[in-house]
Each structure stands twice: as structure tokens, then as C-alpha cells.
Scaffold this motif. Structure first.
Motif, mmCIF file in Angstrom:
data_model
loop_
_atom_site.group_PDB
_atom_site.id
_atom_site.type_symbol
_atom_site.label_atom_id
_atom_site.label_comp_id
_atom_site.label_asym_id
_atom_site.label_seq_id
_atom_site.Cartn_x
_atom_site.Cartn_y
_atom_site.Cartn_z
ATOM 1 N N GLN A 59 0.844 -1.185 0.000
ATOM 2 C CA GLN A 59 0.000 0.000 0.000
ATOM 3 C C GLN A 59 0.879 1.234 0.000
ATOM 4 O OE1 GLN A 59 -2.508 -0.435 3.443
ATOM 5 N NE2 GLN A 59 -4.050 -1.597 2.314
ATOM 6 N N LYS A 60 0.418 2.292 -0.683
ATOM 7 C CA LYS A 60 1.217 3.519 -0.698
ATOM 8 C C LYS A 60 1.168 4.182 0.679
ATOM 9 C CE LYS A 60 -2.292 6.719 -2.536
ATOM 10 N NZ LYS A 60 -2.569 7.698 -3.583
ATOM 11 N N PRO A 61 2.172 4.985 1.017
ATOM 12 C CA PRO A 61 2.226 5.627 2.332
ATOM 13 C C PRO A 61 0.966 6.430 2.623
ATOM 14 C CG PRO A 61 4.313 5.889 1.206
ATOM 15 C CD PRO A 61 3.374 5.284 0.216
ATOM 16 N N GLU A 62 0.517 6.358 3.856
ATOM 17 C CA GLU A 62 -0.729 7.007 4.268
ATOM 18 C C GLU A 62 -0.647 8.518 4.108
ATOM 19 O OE1 GLU A 62 -3.610 7.259 8.237
ATOM 20 O OE2 GLU A 62 -1.802 6.028 8.224
ATOM 21 N N GLY A 63 -1.676 9.095 3.501
ATOM 22 C CA GLY A 63 -1.762 10.550 3.371
ATOM 23 C C GLY A 63 -0.933 11.141 2.256
ATOM 24 N N ALA A 64 -0.273 10.315 1.472
ATOM 25 C CA ALA A 64 0.589 10.805 0.385
ATOM 26 C C ALA A 64 -0.095 10.590 -0.957
ATOM 27 C CB ALA A 64 1.936 10.094 0.407
ATOM 28 N N GLY A 65 -0.108 11.631 -1.787
ATOM 29 C CA GLY A 65 -0.662 11.523 -3.127
ATOM 30 C C GLY A 65 0.393 11.054 -4.117
ATOM 31 N N TRP A 66 -0.069 10.728 -5.324
ATOM 32 C CA TRP A 66 0.860 10.224 -6.335
ATOM 33 C C TRP A 66 1.891 11.267 -6.745
ATOM 34 C CZ3 TRP A 66 1.683 5.426 -6.627
ATOM 35 C CH2 TRP A 66 0.653 4.492 -6.455
ATOM 36 N N MET A 67 1.493 12.532 -6.849
ATOM 37 C CA MET A 67 2.461 13.570 -7.213
ATOM 38 C C MET A 67 3.516 13.740 -6.124
ATOM 39 S SD MET A 67 2.235 14.698 -10.224
ATOM 40 C CE MET A 67 3.310 16.121 -10.069
ATOM 41 N N GLN A 68 3.102 13.603 -4.856
ATOM 42 C CA GLN A 68 4.069 13.702 -3.763
ATOM 43 C C GLN A 68 5.046 12.532 -3.793
ATOM 44 O OE1 GLN A 68 1.063 14.098 -0.671
ATOM 45 N NE2 GLN A 68 1.822 16.140 -0.181
ATOM 46 N N LEU A 69 4.539 11.353 -4.106
ATOM 47 C CA LEU A 69 5.423 10.191 -4.212
ATOM 48 C C LEU A 69 6.370 10.337 -5.406
ATOM 49 C CD1 LEU A 69 2.905 7.363 -3.315
ATOM 50 C CD2 LEU A 69 4.930 8.015 -2.008
ATOM 51 N N TYR A 70 5.896 10.974 -6.473
ATOM 52 C CA TYR A 70 6.786 11.249 -7.603
ATOM 53 C C TYR A 70 7.888 12.223 -7.182
ATOM 54 C CZ TYR A 70 8.474 12.970 -12.088
ATOM 55 O OH TYR A 70 9.282 13.340 -13.132
ATOM 56 N N GLY A 71 7.517 13.223 -6.374
ATOM 57 C CA GLY A 71 8.524 14.161 -5.868
ATOM 58 C C GLY A 71 9.575 13.457 -5.022
ATOM 59 N N VAL A 72 9.139 12.508 -4.205
ATOM 60 C CA VAL A 72 10.078 11.733 -3.390
ATOM 61 C C VAL A 72 10.981 10.883 -4.281
ATOM 62 C CG1 VAL A 72 10.206 9.796 -1.768
ATOM 63 C CG2 VAL A 72 8.731 11.732 -1.267
ATOM 64 N N ALA A 73 10.404 10.316 -5.342
ATOM 65 C CA ALA A 73 11.212 9.529 -6.279
ATOM 66 C C ALA A 73 12.286 10.397 -6.926
ATOM 67 C CB ALA A 73 10.314 8.910 -7.353
ATOM 68 N N LEU A 74 11.962 11.648 -7.190
ATOM 69 C CA LEU A 74 12.961 12.578 -7.726
ATOM 70 C C LEU A 74 14.068 12.832 -6.699
ATOM 71 C CD1 LEU A 74 10.619 15.127 -9.522
ATOM 72 C CD2 LEU A 74 12.504 13.906 -10.619
ATOM 73 N N LEU A 75 13.675 13.036 -5.443
ATOM 74 C CA LEU A 75 14.677 13.292 -4.392
ATOM 75 C C LEU A 75 15.610 12.099 -4.203
ATOM 76 C CD1 LEU A 75 12.710 15.151 -1.553
ATOM 77 C CD2 LEU A 75 14.099 16.110 -3.393
ATOM 78 N N ALA A 76 15.125 10.896 -4.493
ATOM 79 C CA ALA A 76 15.976 9.710 -4.391
ATOM 80 C C ALA A 76 17.139 9.767 -5.375
ATOM 81 C CB ALA A 76 15.154 8.441 -4.626
ATOM 82 N N GLY A 77 17.045 10.639 -6.380
ATOM 83 C CA GLY A 77 18.132 10.806 -7.338
ATOM 84 C C GLY A 77 19.265 11.683 -6.844
ATOM 85 N N ILE A 78 19.168 12.139 -5.594
ATOM 86 C CA ILE A 78 20.284 12.894 -4.997
ATOM 87 C C ILE A 78 21.310 11.870 -4.520
ATOM 88 C CG2 ILE A 78 20.980 14.575 -3.266
ATOM 89 C CD1 ILE A 78 18.088 15.558 -3.189
ATOM 90 N N GLY A 79 22.296 11.594 -5.335
ATOM 91 C CA GLY A 79 23.278 10.566 -4.991
ATOM 92 C C GLY A 79 24.398 11.100 -4.126
ATOM 93 N N PHE A 80 24.905 12.215 -4.473
ATOM 94 C CA PHE A 80 25.983 12.973 -3.837
ATOM 95 C C PHE A 80 27.003 12.144 -3.063
ATOM 96 C CE2 PHE A 80 27.916 16.263 -1.121
ATOM 97 C CZ PHE A 80 28.465 16.993 -2.144
ATOM 98 N N THR A 81 26.898 12.080 -1.717
ATOM 99 C CA THR A 81 27.963 11.462 -0.920
ATOM 100 C C THR A 81 28.286 10.040 -1.383
ATOM 101 O OG1 THR A 81 27.306 12.756 1.016
ATOM 102 C CG2 THR A 81 28.692 10.833 1.404
#
Length: 385
Positions: free
Chosen positions: A320-342
Motif C-alpha cells: 500500500q502507498k504511504p498514508e496521506g501521500a498523493g501520487w504527485m508527492q510520491l513522484y517528488g520523493v522519487a525525484l529526491l531519491a536521485g540525490i546521490g551525492f555522498t
């Protein structure tokens, strides 16, 4: 007439203060260290910066001490966090683990495939396939924290658990893919030290100093073994006892994790960023195959892998998707996962020895991480409306 602007300025100041003192602070410090490294590397101080990094202190250079020594402490911290989450935290049940594991796995496979596709399988660059597979938890959580109450708590929890699973994968990659020239005598010594750590745990020893002493010896043995020394930090963390998980004063793991947290967030990671993010921007074109592959792996591969996995897992009824999170918000989180840096910079330093290729990796990591951070923040801010 002046009261309204003054109130606005006061609110802005309070917002900045809250960010600096809250969850965003480690990410902001990390960004500042990376920016300082770029400024110094592209200034008249550039040669002195390079000379400092390669200066010898005992048997190793400054940068080597940072990457193999200080980062071993960072990986010890990661190991403590992983053990706590798996045994008693957000990854302690199969249901809780399912979606983060699926998302993290896809978020490591897709960037590697994008990377290999962009370089077209060129053997000169193939060893760097794992560079865009990692997520920088401090940087990503820092950007998410800048949104404050606009982002539901479930998003932060989900991003944190995905990054923790990602860290487990990164450690496995480092141990398996970037190990060469094994020294069997050193490995035997490391095995003996692991047995001693196990015995301490088995006997219920709560004092931290015996674990610390054996962990230091384990680091030295692994450093000589051909396996990357930072793996010793993760392995040692697995033997630190949890004790009473409801009482931090009686939980050695919690005490050590709390003690290390400020050092990792405000010293070790910023020092690593300053030592590894400095690159002369005119020397490595972004559109060369290697930096382009790293950038697209982080920016495109991560978001496609993580978000696609979430959609697929929910559609097939696996999670199940995280409670209270919409699909656009989950897409935003998927984008943040692309911060590889360290982690991406760290793996890049293991994948290549040619200074020119390492510089190109830095360009790709910085570009891909910055694109992911800006796009992820914009999507999350917009979706919160």
C-alpha cells in the motif's frame, strides 16, 4: 506602513532558523561544504586545495584518510541505523519492508541500466555502473525538510526507509564489486576479530569500549585485506547490542548512534564533501559520455525506478502507498531519491583511478543530484497546494 514588511522579515528569519536547527540542517551543511569545495577548486586556491588533499599523513594521504578512515565511522553509523530499523524500527516487519525494498531495488537497477545504456557498454567506463545507484539520505531528507508541514510525515518515513535499504545495497556493492587483490592473512585476522565481537555480544557485554577497540582493529585488518575498509564499519555495527530498546540509557546501540549523529552530520560528511566535490568546472564537459551517464542515471533512472516500482507494487496489490501521500508527492520523493551525492562520489572514487575520469564523475554526480533536488522540491511544493 512598515509593520507588515517587518512581520514578513521576522517570519522569514524564524523559518530560516527552524530549518537550520531542524532536520534540514545536515543537508544544508552538506550543500554548503560542496559549494565551498567548488568555489575553492575554481579559484586561485585550486592548486593549494589539490596539494592539501594529497599531502601525506603517515602511511596515507589526507583524502585517503578521509575516504577510508572517517567514512568508516559514517558506515558504522549507517550500520547502527540499519540494525535498529530492521530489528525494532520501520523495517521490522515484512509488510513494512515490502514497499521500501521494492522501490530501493528498482531505484538501484534502473540507474545502472541507464548508465550502461548511455556509455553503450564502453569497457573504459563500465566499472562505474553503480555510481548512480545510491541515494544520499542526509541531502535528500534535508531538501524534504525544507518543505516543513507541506510534506506529510509518511513521505519522510518512506524516503528514509528507501534510503536505508539503498545503503544496504550500496554496502553490498562496495564489498562485492569493488574488492580486488585479497590478502588472505588480513582476512583471517578480520574473521578472528568478528568472532570476538560476536562473543562480546553473546556474553551480553554492554560497555561500548571493547566493541570500539575491536572495531578499530577490524578496520585496520579490512584495510589491508583488499575489501574496502568502510565495510568494517557496517559489519562492526551489527554486533553492538540493542539492550533495552525502550530505554536509551540501557541501549548501547542507541547511545552510540546518538553520540555519533552530530559528528557524522556536521563533521564527517561535510569534510568528505569538501574533499571530494571540488572540481574545475571547465575541465570536464557535462556532455561527455561518463558525466552524462552518471547525471541521467541519477536524474532519470532513479525517478523511473522508484516511482515505477511504487506504482507497480500498489497496482498488483503487493503493498500500500504511504498514508496521506498523493501520487504527485510520491513522484517528488522519487525525484529526491536521485540525490546521490555522498555515496555516488564515494563509489566513483572506488570505480576509477584515473584523475580525469574521477573529475568527470564529480561533474555528473553534482549535475544529477542538483537536478533531482530542484525538481523534487518543485514537485513537492507544487503538489502540496
Amino acid at each position: 506602513m512598515l509593520r507588515k514588511p517587518r512581520r514578513v522579515l521576522t517570519k522569514s528569519f524564524l523559518a530560516v532558523r527552524d530549518h537550520l536547527s531542524g532536520e534540514a540542517a545536515p543537508g544544508l551543511v552538506l550543500m554548503a561544504a560542496a559549494a565551498l569545495a567548488l568555489i575553492v577548486a575554481n579559484s586561485p586556491l585550486g592548486p593549494a586545495y589539490e596539494h592539501m588533499l594529497h599531502a601525506k599523513i603517515g602511511p596515507m594521504g589526507v583524502q585517503h584518510w578521509i575516504n577510508d578512515g572517517l567514512m568508516a565511522v559514517f558506515f558504522l553509523f549507517v550500520g547502527l541505523e540499519v540494525k535498529r530499523e530492521v530489528v525494532a524500527g520501520d523495517l521490522s516487519t515484512p509488510a513494512a519492508r515490502r514497499l521500501p525494498v521494492i522501490a530501493a531495488a528498482a531505484g538501484m537497477i534502473l540507474p545502472a541500466l541507464v548508465y550502461v545504456g548511455v556509455i553503450r557498454g564502453d569497457p573504459a567506463y563500465l566499472h562505474g555502473w553503480a555510481i548512480p545507484a545510491a541515494t544520499d539520505i542526509a541531502f535528500a531528507i534535508g531538501v524534504l525538510a525544507l518543505l516543513g508541514s507541506r510534506a506529510p510525515a509518511s513521505l519522510k518515513l518512506f524516503l528514509t526507509t528507501v534510503a536505508i535499504v539503498d545503503d544496504i545495497g550500496a554496502v553490498a556493492i562496495i564489498a562485492l564489486a569493488y574488492t580486488s587483490g585479497l590478502n588472505w592473512h588480513a582476512l583471517a585476522a578480520a574473521a578472528v576479530l568478528l568472532v570476538l565481537l560476536w562473543l562480546l555480544n553473546r556474553k551480553g557485554i554492554r560497555a561500548l569500549w571493547p566493541y570500539a577497540a575491536l572495531a578499530l582493529l577490524l578496520w585496520a585488518a579490512v584495510l589491508k585485506s583488499g575489501v574496502h575498509a568502510t565495510v568494517a564499519g557496517v559489519v562492526a555495527a551489527l554486533f553492538v547490542p540493542l539492550g533495552d530498546r525502550d530505554d536509551d540509557d540501557d541501549c548501547p546501540l542507541a547511545k552510540l548512534e546518538h553520540a555519533l549523529s552530530p559528528w557524522v552530520s556536521y563533521a564527517i560528511l561535510p569534510v568528505f564533501a569538501f574533499a571530494n566535490a571540488g572540481v574545475a568546472l571547465g575541465d570536464a564537459p557535462l556532455w561527455a559520455p561518463l558525466p552524462l551517464a552518471v547525471m541521467l542515471g541519477l536524474f532519470l533512472g532513479k525517478q523511473i525506478g522508484v516511482f515505477g516500482a511504487i506504482r507497480g507494487a500498489v497496482a498488483f496489490g503487493w503493498a500500500q502507498k504511504p498514508e496521506g501521500a498523493g501520487w504527485m508527492q510520491l513522484y517528488g520523493v522519487a525525484l529526491l531519491a536521485g540525490i546521490g551525492f555522498t555515496m555516488s562520489l564515494f563509489i566513483g572514487g572506488l570505480a576509477f583511478t584515473d584523475p580525469l575520469l574521477i573529475e568527470e564523475v564529480k561533474i555528473g554526480v553534482l549535475a544529477g543530484s542538483m537536478l533531482s533536488a530542484v525538481a523534487g522540491y518543485a514537485v513537492l511544493r507544487w503538489s502540496a497546494r
